[in-house]
Design a protein around this motif. Structure first.
Motif, PDB file in Angstrom:
ATOM      1  N   ASP A   1      36.614  30.432  36.054  1.00  0.00           N
ATOM      2  CA  ASP A   1      36.430  29.896  37.401  1.00  0.00           C
ATOM      3  C   ASP A   1      35.199  28.993  37.462  1.00  0.00           C
ATOM      4  O   ASP A   1      35.254  27.875  37.982  1.00  0.00           O
ATOM      5  CB  ASP A   1      36.303  31.060  38.388  1.00  0.00           C
ATOM      6  CG  ASP A   1      36.089  30.578  39.811  1.00  0.00           C
ATOM      7  OD1 ASP A   1      36.792  29.645  40.233  1.00  0.00           O
ATOM      8  OD2 ASP A   1      35.206  31.121  40.515  1.00  0.00           O
TER       9      ASP A   1
ATOM     10  N   THR B   1      44.325  32.075  43.266  1.00  0.00           N
ATOM     11  CA  THR B   1      43.043  32.242  42.590  1.00  0.00           C
ATOM     12  C   THR B   1      41.932  32.033  43.610  1.00  0.00           C
ATOM     13  O   THR B   1      41.819  30.950  44.180  1.00  0.00           O
ATOM     14  CB  THR B   1      42.891  31.230  41.446  1.00  0.00           C
ATOM     15  OG1 THR B   1      43.957  31.392  40.530  1.00  0.00           O
ATOM     16  CG2 THR B   1      41.590  31.445  40.718  1.00  0.00           C
TER      17      THR B   1
ATOM     18  N   ASP C   1      38.209  35.711  33.692  1.00  0.00           N
ATOM     19  CA  ASP C   1      38.603  34.962  34.894  1.00  0.00           C
ATOM     20  C   ASP C   1      37.382  34.363  35.573  1.00  0.00           C
ATOM     21  O   ASP C   1      37.407  33.216  36.040  1.00  0.00           O
ATOM     22  CB  ASP C   1      39.328  35.887  35.880  1.00  0.00           C
ATOM     23  CG  ASP C   1      40.658  36.390  35.337  1.00  0.00           C
ATOM     24  OD1 ASP C   1      41.352  35.604  34.690  1.00  0.00           O
ATOM     25  OD2 ASP C   1      40.982  37.563  35.574  1.00  0.00           O
TER      26      ASP C   1
ATOM     27  N   ALA D   1      45.834  36.574  38.915  1.00  0.00           N
ATOM     28  CA  ALA D   1      46.184  35.345  39.632  1.00  0.00           C
ATOM     29  C   ALA D   1      47.671  35.048  39.506  1.00  0.00           C
ATOM     30  O   ALA D   1      48.313  34.596  40.462  1.00  0.00           O
ATOM     31  CB  ALA D   1      45.358  34.178  39.097  1.00  0.00           C
TER      32      ALA D   1
END
Length: 320
Positions: free
Chosen positions: A283, A267, A279, A261
């Motif tokens: 998220d 992202t 990640d 990112a």
């Protein structure tokens, strides 16, 4: 007014003295016990490691959006993770394995090789080079991503595009950080650049503390070159440091996040290139606020890390 003889004390006074002696005896036993010395470590380990793992395992069995109370749903998060989450199965897991299998072993080998080279040079020069090699790991992969983003910029301002254009190798700037096929190799390169961390320092310390008389005895026994020294003397003499370096390399690579990112500027990154398991957990946990599902992802990651650590212990742990 009552008078007491010198040899006879009232019951309450004698009982108080006995209680004090008993308490002092208990404290003395605790102080002399080995458990007293490990108590601070056990306390911190329980609060910082065991408790978060237990909480994550419990939350992984619930639906929890950080607003309402957790709702128990059993293994639904795990079922959805392995049957319906295509990003996790096709991108996060595969990217993490590729990144870890390349950066982990290669970074580990490079760390040992550089530590071995530095152990051969004088102290002052060794100190300077150690600081230079170790410094990228201090800034972290995200900060390094910011620096490398300037180098791989997709316009003529980017240094690599500028040089390629000047040398006539390309006709227009390459979009290094927006091209999915190029983003992952760049991440791997940056990961290797910053892999000289605590494990590198541990291996350097292990190399510098090997008894030099072992090498003299080995030469008498028939060892004739440096490669034989490394395989028969150096590595067996520093197995604890090698094990520590392996564990730190595994944890560092599997725990990597945010680099894709940072490089791509968005992202998620294009086509989830370089999208890692951490990640994915971040998220769902901090963007979508699905803490139960994010906890399930972290539990799966923990199991994978433990399995790889078992392999490291099989390779480098002492037999006895």
């Amino acid at each position: 007014m009552k008078k007491y003889s010198k040899n006879k004390l009232p019951n309450d006074v004698s009982d108080t003295g006995k209680k004090r002696k008993r308490i002092h005896g208990i404290f003395r036993k605790i102080k002399d016990s080995s458990y007293f010395f490990i108590f601070p470590y056990v306390t911190l380990f329980t609060l910082l490691i065991v408790l978060p793992v237990v909480v994550a395992a419990v939350l992984s069995l619930t639906y929890f959006n950080t607003v309402q109370s957790p709702e128990f749903i059993g293994f639904k998060n795990y079922i959805d993770l392995f049957t319906g989450d295509t990003v996790f199965l096709q991108n996060a897991i595969s990217n993490m394995l590729i990144y870890s299998i390349i950066v982990g072993p290669l970074g580990y080998i490079f760390a040992f090789f550089l530590a071995w080279l530095l152990s051969q040079v004088p102290h002052r020069i060794r100190t300077i080079y150690t600081v230079i090699i170790y410094s990228p790991s201090i800034t972290g992969p995200i900060m390094m991503g910011v620096v490398w983003r300037v180098l791989f910029s997709g316009d003529q301002v980017g240094y690599i595009n500028y040089w390629l254009l000047e040398w006539g190798l390309i006709k227009e700037p390459l979009q290094f950080l927006q091209e999915p096929s190029l983003l992952m190799p760049i991440m791997i390169f940056i990961g290797l650049w910053g892999s000289m961390g605590v494990g590198f320092l541990a291996m350097l310390a292990g190399l510098l503390n090997i008894d030099r008389s072992l090498y003299e005895a080995a030469h008498i026994d028939g060892i004739r070159n440096r490669w034989q020294e490394v395989f028969y003397i150096t590595i067996p003499s520093m197995k604890p440091q090698m094990l520590f370096g392996a564990v730190m390399a595994i944890i560092g690579t599997f725990n990597a996040s945010g680099l894709a990112a940072t490089l791509s500027g968005g992202t998620p990154p294009p086509q989830y290139a370089g999208w890692l398991v951490v990640d994915h957990a971040n998220d769902f946990g901090f963007t979508r606020y699905e803490m139960g599902y994010a906890s399930a992802i972290t539990v799966v990651l923990l199991i994978i890390v433990v399995l790889f650590n078992k392999i490291s212990y099989k390779l480098f742990a002492e037999k006895d």
